[in-house]
Enzyme design. Structure first.
Site, PDB file in Angstrom:
ATOM      1  CE  LYS A  76      14.087  47.443  25.384  1.00 39.98           C
ATOM      2  NZ  LYS A  76      14.603  46.258  24.726  1.00 39.98           N
ATOM      3  CD  GLU A 120      15.119  50.763  24.398  1.00 38.47           C
ATOM      4  OE1 GLU A 120      15.165  50.262  23.264  1.00 38.47           O
ATOM      5  OE2 GLU A 120      15.900  50.453  25.306  1.00 38.47           O
TER       6      GLU A 120
HETATM    7  P1  13P Z   1      19.244  45.913  28.092  1.00 38.63           P
HETATM    8  O1  13P Z   1      18.163  45.082  28.700  1.00 38.63           O
HETATM    9  O2  13P Z   1      20.592  45.254  28.097  1.00 38.63           O
HETATM   10  O3  13P Z   1      19.255  47.321  28.588  1.00 38.63           O
HETATM   11  O4  13P Z   1      18.912  45.986  26.544  1.00 38.63           O
HETATM   12  C1  13P Z   1      17.637  46.230  26.159  1.00 38.63           C
HETATM   13  C2  13P Z   1      17.662  47.020  24.927  1.00 38.63           C
HETATM   14  O5  13P Z   1      17.121  46.611  23.934  1.00 38.63           O
HETATM   15  C3  13P Z   1      18.321  48.330  24.961  1.00 38.63           C
HETATM   16  O6  13P Z   1      17.996  49.070  23.832  1.00 38.63           O
END
Ligand code: 13P
Length: 339
Positions: A219, A177
């Site tokens: 992600k 991510e």
């Molecule tokens: P949000 O969808 O609230 O941004 O959270 C996703 C997430 O896991 C952030 O690390």
């Protein structure tokens, strides 16, 4: 590393139009969310809230995986059933946040680097034994005057790649991510350029560390103008810009791109995902799905407010958001579903 198991898990996370529910808020983040509604901040109130989410009837119809926090993976329902069992009994795959948070980066004001590699091999072994089959590590990139720097992008990409390699060694699918924050007045074009550079750097590092792309999930953020940018754009423009950026940067071997919501409203997060899937159906090498935290949880939290009398209504709201995003994966979401 069992390559076949990793690939099967990664594919299962994006199968059947489902997506991921992120409920891995750290102690500090969940406090921010609870404070908005004056919900008391105790281990028991956090447990109650997570029990509400995980016992939502039919959640597994729309949700393939949930991401837990260290405290949550160790918790149980009031009747003693472990959360991990509740999740797997619902046909959902348990995941775990394993980074230790984004910390100020030395010599780089306003930039952050995510920590947590020390001891990670041992923690992953423990989480795997507890039943976690995928993990998440979030890197944070800020757009501003003269930032992000190359140093920040490279340090975060390197950490993401080392984390991902350790996950695969432990038989856990890494969810990689790199989040480019929406905060700021930057244009959509600037977000595009930065997202492109970050993703190129991340995949270069993933390749250097020998990460098997078929056994991971990306992600990312969507490509959006900054929250305070004077030129906001329509849903289709976001969809086209975002997909173009990913076509240029994400190898076809990656099974799924599962977006974070990053503070978008619940409806916009569904609309934009819907537009991408509708406009590009059958033309993309990877699944385009969701791994939303706030965009799924927010309506439920605002109904619950810590009161047991509101649990059923809150669960209905959570299920509706899950269903809307499941429909968005098929390009079948519409505003009428909100009623
Ligand atoms: P949000 O969808 O609230 O941004 O959270 C996703 C997430 O896991 C952030 O690390």
């Amino acid at each position: 590393m069992n390559k076949i198991e990793l690939i099967k898990t990664a594919q299962a996370l994006v199968a059947n139009h489902k997506g991921i529910l992120a409920m891995d808020e750290s102690g500090g983040t969940i406090k921010k969310r609870f404070d908005l509604y004056n919900i008391s901040q105790t281990e028991e109130s956090r447990r109650l809230y997570r029990e509400l989410i995980l016992t939502t009837p039919h959640l597994g119809d729309y949700i393939s995986g949930v991401i837990l926090f260290d405290e949550t993976i160790r918790q149980s329902k009031k009747d003693g059933t472990s959360f991990v069992k509740v999740i797997t009994d619902a046909g959902i795959i348990p995941g775990i946040k394993v980074d230790k948070g984004a910390k100020a980066m030395a010599g780089h004001p306003h930039e952050k680097v995510t920590e947590g590699l020390d001891g990670l091999r041992g923690r992953l072994t423990e989480y795997a034994q507890m039943g976690a089959r995928f993990a998440k590590w979030r890197a944070v990139i800020t757009i501003g005057d003269g930032i992000p720097s190359k140093a920040c992008i490279e340090a975060n990409a390197h950490a993401l790649a080392r984390y991902a390699a350790l996950c695969q060694e432990a038989g856990i699918v890494p969810m990689v991510e790199p989040e480019i924050l929406m905060n700021g007045s930057h244009s959509m074009e600037r977000c595009f350029t930065v997202t492109q550079e970050v993703l190129r750097t991340v995949f270069k590092q993933l390749n250097k560390q020998g990460v098997m792309l078929e056994g991971m999930i990306l992600k990312p953020n969507m490509v959006l103008p900054g929250l305070t940018c004077s030129k906001q754009v329509g849903v289709d423009e976001v969809a086209v810009g975002t997909v173009q950026c990913f076509l240029r940067t994400v190898p076809a071997a990656v099974p799924g791109i599962m977006f974070l919501s990053g503070g978008q409203s619940s409806e916009l997060a569904s609309e934009r995902l819907n537009a991408m899937n509708k406009l590009f159906m059958g033309k993309l090498p990877w699944g385009l799905s969701f791994s939303y935290g706030r965009a799924i949880q927010e309506p439920a939290l605002s109904i619950w407010r810590g009161e047991s009398a509101n649990v059923t209504k809150a669960q209905e709201a959570l299920l509706l958001r899950s269903k809307c995003n499941w429909a968005a994966r098929q390009g079948k979401y519409s505003a009428a579903m909100e009623k």
